[in-house]
Design a protein around this motif. Sequence first.
Motif, PDB file in Angstrom:
ATOM      1  N   SER A  42       0.833  -1.206   0.000  1.00 15.86           N
ATOM      2  CA  SER A  42       0.000   0.000   0.000  1.00 15.86           C
ATOM      3  C   SER A  42       0.863   1.249   0.000  1.00 15.86           C
ATOM      4  CB  SER A  42      -0.919   0.018   1.224  1.00 15.86           C
ATOM      5  OG  SER A  42      -1.787  -1.083   1.183  1.00 15.86           O
ATOM      6  N   GLU A  83      -7.063   1.234  -0.429  1.00 19.89           N
ATOM      7  CA  GLU A  83      -7.379   0.143   0.488  1.00 19.89           C
ATOM      8  C   GLU A  83      -8.460   0.641   1.440  1.00 19.89           C
ATOM      9  OE1 GLU A  83      -3.953  -0.943   2.776  1.00 19.89           O
ATOM     10  OE2 GLU A  83      -4.654  -2.993   3.055  1.00 19.89           O
ATOM     11  N   ASP A 158      -5.963  -1.032  -4.720  1.00 18.41           N
ATOM     12  CA  ASP A 158      -5.375  -1.619  -3.518  1.00 18.41           C
ATOM     13  C   ASP A 158      -6.395  -2.513  -2.816  1.00 18.41           C
ATOM     14  OD1 ASP A 158      -3.826  -2.210  -1.344  1.00 18.41           O
ATOM     15  OD2 ASP A 158      -3.261  -0.136  -0.904  1.00 18.41           O
ATOM     16  N   GLU A 159      -6.138  -3.804  -2.806  1.00 19.71           N
ATOM     17  CA  GLU A 159      -6.985  -4.793  -2.095  1.00 19.71           C
ATOM     18  C   GLU A 159      -8.463  -4.602  -2.440  1.00 19.71           C
ATOM     19  OE1 GLU A 159      -5.394  -6.999  -0.575  1.00 19.71           O
ATOM     20  OE2 GLU A 159      -3.644  -6.169   0.450  1.00 19.71           O
TER      21      GLU A 159
HETATM   22 MG   LIG Z   1      -2.062  -2.642   2.226  1.00 13.36          MG
END
Ligand SMILES: [Mg+2]
Lengths: 233, 290
Positions: A42, A83, A158-159
């Motif tokens: 991240s 994220e 992100d994710e």
């Molecule tokens: Mg992360």
Amino acid sequence: MILSLDSIEVRYGQAVAVDRVSLGVGAGKWVLVMGPNGAGKSSLLRAAIGLVKHRGRITFEGRDLSAEPTWIRQRLGIGYVPEGRQLFTEMTVEENLRVGGYGCSAPALRRGLDLAYGMFPRLAERRGQIASTMSGGEQQMLAMARALMIEPKLLLVDEISWGLSPILVAQVFATLVELHAGGIAILQVEQNAFEALKHAQSALVMSAGRLVLEGAADEIARDRRVVESYIGA
Amino acid sequence: MTFPLFLQLLTNGLVVGALLAIVALGVALIFGVVRVVNFAHGEFVTLGAFATYLVVTQLNISPLLGIPLAFVLGAAVGAGIQAAIVSRAAGRPELDVLMVTYALSIIGLGIFSSAFSGDFRSYSEGPSGIFTLGSVVIGLRSLTVLLVCLIVGVGTILVVQRTRIGLALRALAQSRDSAAACGINVPAAELFAFALAVGLAAAAGALVSLIGTIHPRVGHDLVLDAFVVVVLGGMGSIGGAVLAAIAIGIVNAFTSFALDDSWARILTYCLLYATLLLRPHGLLGRHVGA
Ligand SMILES: [Mg+2]
Ligand SMILES: Nc1ncnc2c1ncn2[C@@H]1O[C@H](COP(=O)(O)OP(=O)(O)OP(=O)(O)O)[C@@H](O)[C@H]1O
């Protein structure tokens, strides 16, 4: 290369979160970054969009962005899906999208909204709903739609499958595949490596802030260490 | 208490509450968007009051014209201070930032005291006379204050709720990082918020000069109540701040009449304490995003 990260270093106080990582994303390519929790994935994306101080050089379409603030990086064509989504939770769906298209001219904003609602009909039905009251899947759609408002050339994600049911994960990946087919380059950080490796062209593995492995996605997918650590045999 | 007296006190409370609301809107705006507790806000009220006093007494300009002039002056000074001082403290520990605005307040107080001494000043130019509505008597000056506060307050809320820059301010108040990643020029939006808030404070100062006496601490005293209002309303909540301002104005008016000013202050802070116990996020019970 549409995006080049050259020897990126991110520190939080004394702690080094990203240790001289370099990578490139070709125009229209899909690059995956994997690695255990706390590896610095991240932080690497946050450096790319300019949300953390970093050393090293970042170029986007040949232009040096290293000293540019986040808002300029976005307006040059980098969409960021953070994220945990980080929506404007007290705003409506439509307001979230309007913020996403903040730098757009009025016609571009209109077009962005039409595209977003066309791509995610669920959001169109709920345009007046407060973001925090939506389901996790709807919120993830909104986070993506918000990033797409400027019709970016590169999407940092992100994710994106975090907290979603398998059906929703499949939907979200279907959307990414569609965007990629439309020519958008993707730099993706993902725990759900099994699914992501099917779509990405190349993949990198980070550990403790460093790049430890990189290669074509299909090779990485066959790598015994990766399979054991991230995919599960 | 007779009914006409009740109405009279209510009206007086409304006038003070309206002024307080304008000042508190600025405090809430700076806190919500710039994430700074602006201890110097009162000095900007004083700035507007003295500026109006000077243009009225020295240049023979109507105090009504002094209101927009004070707003523009305040906005300019606010922009300068945000750009040159407050923005540079950004990212430092909270206490450092508090010390910066606290220092600005002390410096402001010092400048006003040395330039104008501690004298109480007022002027008689501008609207005068009274206006009676049934049994309620309201001075034309107070009526002017009420009307201008209404216009300015509604205008500010419309800017925040309905305009493009207002969208940026609200986004910034909810998530700085997301706002930046959506293409919002964060320093520019902060500059706008600070300038607008200080402009409001100075305009409120112009209004204060119309209905009261001016002295170097006039804004400082008013801002104490404005801080209470912002906390009561829920830090950063605009609707809550307006509601709380009117409530405090009215409570003050009745307590000052029935007891005295000291009791008004004691009651105000008891109200604050009770609200914090019962509704920790303010009257409208809204959280401010991290
Ligand atoms: Mg992360
Ligand atoms: N704001 C911060 N302040 C201090 N340390 C931080 C901060 N953000 C991240 N870190 C630390 O930096 C390291 C890398 O964090 P990062 O979030 O980039 O990892 P990640 O690979 O994304 O992990 P995850 O898979 O859990 O999301 C971790 O040790 C983390 O504790």
